[in-house]
Scaffold this active site. Structure first.
Site, PDB file in Angstrom:
ATOM      1  N   SER A 109     -13.176 -58.365  -8.420  1.00 35.07           N
ATOM      2  CA  SER A 109     -12.935 -58.554  -6.993  1.00 35.07           C
ATOM      3  C   SER A 109     -14.264 -58.677  -6.240  1.00 35.07           C
ATOM      4  O   SER A 109     -15.061 -59.563  -6.541  1.00 35.07           O
ATOM      5  CB  SER A 109     -12.062 -57.419  -6.459  1.00 35.07           C
ATOM      6  OG  SER A 109     -11.536 -57.725  -5.194  1.00 35.07           O
ATOM      7  N   ASP A 141      -2.028 -63.569  -6.803  1.00 36.96           N
ATOM      8  CA  ASP A 141      -3.224 -63.190  -6.051  1.00 36.96           C
ATOM      9  C   ASP A 141      -3.810 -64.427  -5.385  1.00 36.96           C
ATOM     10  O   ASP A 141      -4.109 -65.419  -6.063  1.00 36.96           O
ATOM     11  CB  ASP A 141      -4.248 -62.572  -7.018  1.00 36.96           C
ATOM     12  CG  ASP A 141      -5.540 -62.153  -6.345  1.00 36.96           C
ATOM     13  OD1 ASP A 141      -5.600 -62.142  -5.101  1.00 36.96           O
ATOM     14  OD2 ASP A 141      -6.498 -61.824  -7.082  1.00 36.96           O
ATOM     15  N   HIS A 163      -3.235 -58.716  -7.623  1.00 36.91           N
ATOM     16  CA  HIS A 163      -4.667 -58.488  -7.515  1.00 36.91           C
ATOM     17  C   HIS A 163      -5.027 -57.051  -7.912  1.00 36.91           C
ATOM     18  O   HIS A 163      -4.334 -56.097  -7.577  1.00 36.91           O
ATOM     19  CB  HIS A 163      -5.111 -58.722  -6.069  1.00 36.91           C
ATOM     20  CG  HIS A 163      -6.577 -58.507  -5.853  1.00 36.91           C
ATOM     21  ND1 HIS A 163      -7.523 -59.423  -6.240  1.00 36.91           N
ATOM     22  CD2 HIS A 163      -7.267 -57.467  -5.318  1.00 36.91           C
ATOM     23  CE1 HIS A 163      -8.718 -58.965  -5.944  1.00 36.91           C
ATOM     24  NE2 HIS A 163      -8.597 -57.782  -5.389  1.00 36.91           N
TER      25      HIS A 163
END
Length: 351
Positions: A189, A291, A321
């Site tokens: 991320s 996501d 996610h």
């Protein structure tokens, strides 16, 4: 004659690793919600529950510190307990958290580092880089501070911390029992953003990591347009898991400390030209099926391929996610195995 646009390497055929579809079953109970306030307590508790226990692995784990331009950078080093007759590969790992949250104890940091160290017979150095304060729009909570930190954190400070960690890891090669030429850099991320951007910065300075391992990374300040398949996958994802343009802009500008339009490839590598990106090392790039960030990941894979970078792109099916933060999730174990495989494939210079 018109040249067709470059495409990303096709994702490998998906073999389900979670035949029970446990995450999808839990996700079904959240359908239609636009925020956690609309979710019954029992459904939220079920969503956040572990999928299984932590694996029992034989590792040595110790806390260390690197020195960077902004002060100390806390590190956690994961090493296989068994001795090795040859230097091992290493991975410097960056957790996620929207550039504002996260720590060395979250599963995305701790469990990921444990699994990769054990599966790859490698040393993993997890980085506790500096974080930005939350913006006023989301509560304005201050980020946790490191000792001596009395300044606002924006780019390039978190990336500078990661560079300090990479250089520390290489400098400590003999003590850690690693090959300084086989130090990879990875993250998830926001940490995936830092890993990608720092890989670019280091490569430009002649210090490229041996490989980049990017998990559902933030590659662009705003997500590109979806393909038809991507749009269909995202259509029913609950609102609290989405990354709409206004949220992306707020996160990007919080990290930048300036308008999004002033961002460069050193902050969001998806803004790089083919010439800039061509210096990057071998890259493993993974996106989550449900996501919004998969749009940027897919586009970044296309950009890397067009720049001549050795890139493998895969979509992890059946997950939202941040799936590495889900303890015991089968797909998290599969993702760690994919990253470990890259480390196992890094060849010593003398072979």
């Amino acid at each position: 004659m018109t040249t067709p646009p470059p495409t990303a390497p096709a994702a490998e055929p998906f073999a389900p690793t979670d035949p029970r579809g446990e995450m999808l079953r839990r996700l079904e109970a959240l359908r239609g919600a636009s925020s956690w306030d609309e979710v019954p307590a029992a459904a939220r508790e079920a969503w956040e529950a572990p999928y299984g226990p932590a694996e029992r692995l034989d590792l040595r784990i110790e806390d260390r510190e690197a020195r960077g331009p902004h002060g100390i950078v806390p590190l956690r080093v994961y090493s296989p307990a068994a001795r090795s007759r040859r230097p091992r590969a290493a991975l410097v790992w960056c957790h996620g958290g929207s550039f504002q949250h996260g720590d060395l104890d979250m599963p995305e940091a701790h469990e990921t580092a444990r699994r990769i160290a054990a599966r790859a017979d490698a040393v993993v150095v997890s980085v506790d880089y500096r974080l930005c304060d939350e913006p006023a729009e989301t509560g304005g909570a201050p980020a946790r501070r490191l000792p001596g930190e009395a300044f606002p954190v924006h780019a390039p400070i978190p990336g500078d911390d990661v560079i300090a960690a990479v250089r520390w890891t290489r400098s400590m090669a003999r003590l850690l029992g690693i090959d300084p030429g086989r130090v990879a850099l990875g993250g998830a991320s926001a940490g995936g953003n830092l890993a990608a951007a720092v890989s670019l910065r280091l490569a430009e300075e002649g210090e490229s990591p041996a490989a980049s391992l990017l998990m559902y990374p933030v590659t662009h300040p705003l997500n590109p347009e979806p393909t038809a398949e991507e749009a269909a996958a995202l259509a029913d994802v609950p609102g609290m898991f989405r990354f709409p343009p206004e949220s992306m802009r707020l996160m990007a500008e919080t990290y930048l400390g300036r308008p999004l339009e002033e961002a460069t490839a050193h902050e969001f590598p998806g803004l790089g030209t083919a010439e800039q990106l061509a210096v990057l090392p071998r890259t493993y790039l993974e996106a989550d099926e449900y996501d919004d960030l998969r749009l940027g990941a897919r586009r970044y894979a296309e950009q890397l391929a067009a720049a001549g970078v050795d890139v493998r792109y895969e979509v992890r099916r059946g997950v939202t996610h941040g799936h590495l933060n889900k303890l015991g999730l089968p797909q998290a174990a599969e993702s760690c195995e994919a990253m470990a495989q890259v480390l196992r494939e890094l060849r010593p210079a003398d072979l």
